[in-house]
Scaffold this active site. Structure first.
Site, PDB file in Angstrom:
ATOM      1  N   ILE A 104       0.816  -1.222   0.000  1.00  0.00           N
ATOM      2  CA  ILE A 104       0.000   0.000   0.000  1.00  0.00           C
ATOM      3  C   ILE A 104       0.847   1.268   0.000  1.00  0.00           C
ATOM      4  CG2 ILE A 104      -2.140  -0.892   0.979  1.00  0.00           C
ATOM      5  CD1 ILE A 104      -1.183  -0.058   3.727  1.00  0.00           C
ATOM      6  N   GLY A 110       8.265   3.936   0.129  1.00  0.00           N
ATOM      7  CA  GLY A 110       9.000   5.153   0.475  1.00  0.00           C
ATOM      8  C   GLY A 110      10.469   4.836   0.420  1.00  0.00           C
ATOM      9  N   PHE A 160       1.442  -1.065  12.305  1.00  0.00           N
ATOM     10  CA  PHE A 160       0.612   0.087  12.659  1.00  0.00           C
ATOM     11  C   PHE A 160      -0.859  -0.257  12.479  1.00  0.00           C
ATOM     12  CE2 PHE A 160       4.523   1.961  10.903  1.00  0.00           C
ATOM     13  CZ  PHE A 160       4.853   2.877  11.889  1.00  0.00           C
ATOM     14  N   ASP A 205       9.143  15.876   8.554  1.00  0.00           N
ATOM     15  CA  ASP A 205       8.693  15.541   7.197  1.00  0.00           C
ATOM     16  C   ASP A 205       7.175  15.637   7.078  1.00  0.00           C
ATOM     17  OD1 ASP A 205       9.038  14.910   4.545  1.00  0.00           O
ATOM     18  OD2 ASP A 205       9.059  12.747   4.867  1.00  0.00           O
TER      19      ASP A 205
END
Ligand SMILES: Nc1ncnc2c1ncn2[C@@H]1O[C@H](COP(=O)(O)OP(=O)(O)OP(=O)(O)O)[C@@H](O)[C@H]1O
Length: 555
Positions: free
Chosen positions: A159, A162, A232, A279
Site C-alpha cells: 500500500i 518510500g 501500525f 517531514d
C-alpha cells in the site's frame, strides 16, 4: 481470547552512545493464552483463510480448494481466528513438508506459530544470494502475496513505498485484524534511523493512551529476515491522494479548519515532548478510513528530538523551512512552517511553494515574503548558494521559463481567499524568523481555528463545526457507494454533514471554483518530479552528509 504478555520485551533493545543508537534483537514475542488447548485441525489461523469461518470441519477437499482460491477470498475477521497458536514443533510435524528448507530451520526461532502461508509462492531462501534471496538489489524485502511475516502476519497487498522501505497491508492472525506493516530496507543506515523512529513512536504511543493526538499508533515491531518491521493500525488514503482524486480542487475552509485543528493536536504533543517531525507533508497525513474525515500523522522516520538533531538535509522540498534551506539551526518551528504550506495547498489544491530545486524553493518564498531578514542571513551557512556577494538573490529561470522576483506576489491573492483569519494564520505559520512563528499552543487559539470551534475547546478529537465555508469541497472523498457500507449510527454528526457536502461538491466539479493561480499550476509530471524529489530528500535522511556538502548543487 489471547493477550500479549505485558512484559513483552518488544524484541528490540536500544543502546545509546552520544547520538548513536544501536538496535539489538533481544527476544521474540511471547503470547499468553487464557483458553485451553485447541485441536490444531481447528487452529484456523494456520489454515487458508476462506476455509476458516465456513466450517470447522476441515476436509482434504476444501483444503485443496483453498490452495487454489485463497487469493479470491474475503479476509477473515476476528470471530473466526484461532485462540491459540501452534508450537514450531507441532507446525513442523504437520506442515513441515510444505515449508521451505529455510523455513524448517527458521521456524524454530518463533515460539508461536499463527500462520504459515502454505499456499503462497514462497522464496526458497538459498544461502548463495544476498540475505538468502529475500531482498532485491536495494535491500527491500521481496514480498510474496499471502506468505507470512514472522509466522503471524499474512501479506495482502503493498500500500505504500518510500525511501525507507515498503508498507504492506497484512492480516494479523493473532489479533484477527488488518494492519499496516512498514518493512524497513535491509541497509545499515536505514536500520539506524528506523531505530530512532521506533523509539519516538513508542514514546508517542505511551503519551497518547487516549488516542487524542492524531498520531499514528505503532502496534508492534519485530525483526524478520533482517528487516525491521513496524506494525501500525491500518489507515486509509493520504491527503495528497485525496486531493488528487478531487482533481486538485482543494477543500473548503471548514475542512481546512478541521485538518488544521487535528494537525495542531499532533504538533502540541510533539512540541511538548520536544520532538520535531521533520517531514510533514500531505503524503504523511492519512485519513483513518475511506469513509472517515479523521486524520492521523504518520512517518516519524525523519523525526528527532530537538536536542538530538543529526541531519541538516531534511523535510520534503515544498514544505522545507527557510532555516533548513539556509543552513541554520532548526527546531520544532520547522513543522509549523510545513503546516502553513500544507494548509495553503489543501485550500488551493496546489503547493504554495512549488520549487523545482532549492534555489527556486527559496525564490518562491521570497516572491511572497520578500528577502529574509539580515539577522537570518548573517548566520546562514548556505547563504552563498542563494545570494551573491552583494546580498542580491541569485536569479534562476525554472523549466517553464519562469523567473521569480522577491515581493511580487501577495499571499491573499495567491490563496484566492477572502477570509482574513485564514490568510493571517498562514502568514504567521510562515514567518521567516522561527521564533516569530505561531507555536501549536498559540495556533490553536488563533481566530481562524477558534472562529467556529470555541465551544468545543478542550476536546481535542472533536473537529470544529462547519457552517461557513466559501467553497463546498470536503475532505471526505467517500462516494455514496463507499458510504453505504457504513452505519450512519456510528458516525458523528460532522461526518454526515461532510458527506452531504461531498455530493454538492461533485456537482460543482462541472464548474470548478477557486481554481488555483495559473502561475502555481503544476502538471502531473511536475508532481511526479515533486514526489521523486521528496524521495530524494528523504533518501538523504540516511545520508546526512549529502546535504551538508553544500556544493552548489543540483539544488
Ligand atoms: N498505517 C498506515 N496505513 C495505511 N497506509 C500507510 C500506513 N503507513 C504508511 N502508509 C502508506 O505508505 C506510504 C509510505 O509510508 P511512510 O511515509 O511511513 O514510509 P517512508 O518510507 O518513510 O516514506 P517516505 O520516503 O515518503 O518518507 C504512506 O504515504 C502511506 O500511503
Amino acid at each position: 481470547m489471547t493477550s500479549r504478555v505485558p512484559s513483552d520485551p518488544g524484541k528490540l533493545a536500544w543502546y545509546y552512545s552520544n547520538t548513536k543508537v544501536y538496535l539489538k534483537v533481544t527476544s521474540l514475542p511471547k503470547i499468553a493464552s487464557d483458553v485451553g488447548p485447541l485441536r490444531h485441525a481447528e487452529s484456523t489461523s494456520v489454515l487458508p483463510s476462506h476455509v476458516r469461518g465456513r466450517s470447522s470441519a476441515i476436509t482434504d477437499e476444501n483444503w485443496n480448494n483453498s490452495m487454489v482460491n485463497s487469493h479470491l477470498s474475503p479476509r477473515p475477521r476476528s470471530s473466526v481466528r484461532s485462540p491459540r497458536p501452534m508450537t514450531p514443533t507441532e507446525a513442523l510435524k504437520r506442515y513441515g513438508h510444505r515449508l521451505t528448507p529455510y523455513e524448517q530451520g527458521e521456524i524454530l526461532d518463533y515460539p508461536e506459530i499463527w500462520y504459515l502461508g502454505l499456499d503462497s509462492k514462497k522464496i526458497q531462501g538459498t544461502s548463495n544470494n544476498a540475505n538468502h534471496g529475500f531482498d532485491d538489489e536495494n535491500g527491500s524485502y521481496i514480498k510474496v502475496l499471502n506468505d507470512h511475516v514472522a509466522y503471524r502476519y499474512e501479506i495482502l497487498e503493498v500500500i505504500g513505498k518510500g525511501s525507507f522501505g515498503q508498507v504492506v497491508r497484512a492480516f494479523d492472525h493473532m489479533t484477527g485484524e488488518e494492519v499496516a506493516i512498514k518493512m524497513i530496507r535491509n541497509k545499515k543506515r536505514f536500520h539506524h534511523q528506523a531505530a530512532v523512529e521506533v523509539k519516538i513512536l513508542d514514546l508517542l504511543r505511551r503519551k497518547d493512551k487516549e488516542n487524542i493526538y492524531n498520531i499514528i499508533h505503532m502496534s508492534d515491531h519485530l525483526v524478520f529476515r533482517n528487516h525491521l518491521c513496524i506494525t501500525f493500525e491500518l489507515m486509509g488514503s493520504n491527503l495528497y491522494e485525496v486531493i488528487k482524486k478531487n482533481n486538485f480542487q482543494g477543500f473548503s475552509l471548514a475542512s481546512i479548519r478541521r485538518i488544521a485543528f487535528s494537525l495542531l493536536q499532533c504538533l502540541r504533543l510533539l512540541y511538548r515532548e520536544r520532538i520535531i517531525h521533520c517531514d510533514l507533508k500531505p503524503e504523511n497525513i492519512l485519513l483513518k478510513s475511506k469513509s472517515s474525515t479523521s486524520i492521523k500523522v504518520i512517518d516519524f522516520g525523519s523525526s528527532c528530538y530537538d536536542h538530538l538533531r543529526v541531519y541538516t538535509y531534511i523535510q520534503s522540498r515544498f514544505y522545507r523551512s527557510p532555516e533548513v534551506i539556509l543552513g541554520l539551526p532548526y527546531s520544532m518551528a520547522i513543522d509549523m512552517w510545513s503546516l502553513g504550506c500544507i494548509l495553503a495547498e489543501m485550500y488551493t489544491g496546489y503547493p504554495l511553494f512549488p520549487g523545482e530545486n532549492e534555489l527556486e524553493q527559496l525564490a518562491c518564498i521570497m516572491e511572497i515574503f520578500g528577502l529574509p531578514p539580515g539577522s537570518l542571513l548573517q548566520q546562514a551557512t548556505r547563504r552563498r548558494f542563494f545570494f551573491d556577494s552583494k546580498g542580491n538573490p541569485r536569479c534562476i529561470t525554472n523549466s517553464k521559463g519562469k523567473r521569480r522576483r522577491p515581493n511580487t506576489r501577495d499571499l491573499a491573492s495567491v490563496l484566492r481567499v477572502n477570509d482574513p483569519h485564514f490568510v493571517d494564520f498562514i502568514r504567521r505559520c510562515l514567518e521567516w524568523e522561527p521564533g516569530a512563528r505561531l507555536t501549536p499552543e498559540e495556533a490553536i487559539r488563533h481566530p481562524f481555528i477558534t472562529q467556529e470551534s470555541s465551544s468545543r475547546h478542550g476536546t481535542p478529537q472533536t473537529t470544529p463545526t462547519q457552517n461557513r465555508h466559501h467553497r463546498s469541497s470536503t475532505v471526505s472523498t467517500a462516494s455514496s457507494s463507499d458510504n453505504s457500507h457504513n452505519s450512519e449510527n456510528s458516525r458523528s454528526r460532522d461526518d454526515i454533514s461532510m458527506r452531504l457536502r461531498s455530493k454538492t461538491r461533485d456537482r460543482e466539479r462541472l464548474q470548478p471554483i477557486g481554481a488555483p493561480d495559473p502561475n502555481y499550476i503544476i502538471d502531473e509530471s511536475s508532481r511526479v518530479h515533486r514526489m521523486s524529489m521528496s524521495s530524494t530528500s528523504i533518501t538523504s535522511r540516511g545520508e546526512p552528509l549529502e546535504g551538508e556538502k553544500f556544493l552548489p548543487p543540483i539544488l
